[in-house]
Scaffold this motif. Structure first.
Motif: not given
Length: 321
Positions: A54-57
């Motif tokens: 959630t919110g990034g990769r």
């Protein structure tokens, strides 16, 4: 070399010499490039990782000489990567399992890089390779088309051939590998007579097309908004069959054809396309097909160089702001 911010990722096989033409240009411009053949390299020393939360990769490609942050890839050039066939040391269902996992895993990662500019995106390439889709788009966008029939009904095929007294040609819908007594064969475009159309047509769909009386063939290589037109004179119905007998000279693309090409690229979300036309004695450009990943380095040197520069420009600029 670590974390090459803004690198160009080139997906192709090691024998693709056409790629080298563009890579030399990018090297002269000091553009960072990582070359990968995912169908083979990922089981011969390269590794690929992607993590999502959630919110990034994050994502990393590691080769014996490179480490690339996949979130900072500027452009991806999908040229001619090898098919995903699995490690050769595996056999049977184990190799098939590894191959399909690679296709859906590695293929999915490389087709989903955030913000990267694709030339062309592999999924768009695949969608644009279906000849019925090509013809439907071309007809909608105002190209002139030869009468065309795709059918597995022998009666329909024979009626179409009989109706077109000027002749009919057969074209394969896909360039499928084919051998006769172990020798590879190519199915070329060829003229057919109504009497040659047998009930074997029922086995699969066949493409029949009214023969075009040609003044010459034309290839238009499109790279973004740049068009490179080539007039092809050949003694053969299909100029690809004996390219040593053809002659090529640059030709101007008529404005209506250029507008339809722009619409076609937008329709399939392509950056690159190799368009083939049959040009009649009265100057009508008849759309035949568009290969979204067609070869181009066989053209005269000045045309090949101009196309290579245009592709390099696309890869260097990256995504639109």
């Amino acid at each position: 070399m670590t974390h090459q911010r803004g690198s160009v990722l080139v997906l192709t096989n090691p024998h693709d010499v056409t790629t080298d033409v563009v890579l030399r240009i990018l090297a002269q411009r000091r553009v960072r490039v990582v070359r990968l053949d995912p169908g083979t390299d990922l089981h011969t020393g390269a590794s690929l990782t992607a993590a999502y939360r959630t919110g990034g990769r994050r994502g990393t490609l590691r080769t014996p000489s490179r480490e690339l942050d996949l979130t900072h890839v500027r452009s991806v050039w999908v040229r001619r990567p090898s098919p995903y066939e699995g490690p050769p040391e595996l056999h049977g269902q184990d190799r098939r399992f590894a191959a399909t996992q690679s296709l859906w895993g590695a293929g999915g990662i490389l087709a989903s890089l955030p913000g990267a500019h694709y030339v062309n995106h592999p999924w768009h390439n695949r969608a644009a390779e279906y000849k019925p889709a090509q013809l439907a788009s071309a007809q909608r966008l105002g190209f002139t088309l030869p009468d065309t029939l795709i059918t597995n009904d022998p009666a329909e095929a024979r009626a179409f051939a009989a109706q077109h007294t000027g002749g009919v040609v057969y074209k394969p819908l896909w360039n499928t590998s084919y051998t006769v007594n172990g020798t590879p064969r190519t199915v070329w475009v060829r003229e057919v007579e109504p009497r040659e159309i047998t009930d074997a047509v029922a086995v699969c769909p066949h493409l029949f097309q009214a023969t075009v009386v040609k003044a010459f063939d034309a290839r238009v290589t499109a790279v973004g908004d740049r068009l490179f037109g080539l007039r092809i004179a050949s003694p053969d119905l299909d100029w690809r069959r004996r390219q040593n007998l053809m002659s090529c000279t640059p030709v101007t693309v008529p404005p209506p054809v250029a507008r339809s090409i722009a619409g076609y690229l937008a329709d399939f979300r392509l950056v690159y396309g190799a368009f083939d036309f049959a040009v009649t004695p009265d100057g009508s450009w008849q759309f035949l097909e568009c290969n979204p990943n067609g070869q181009w380095a066989w053209q005269p040197e000045q045309v090949t160089d101009a196309i290579a520069q245009a592709i390099a420009n696309q890869l260097e600029k990256g995504p639109n702001p």
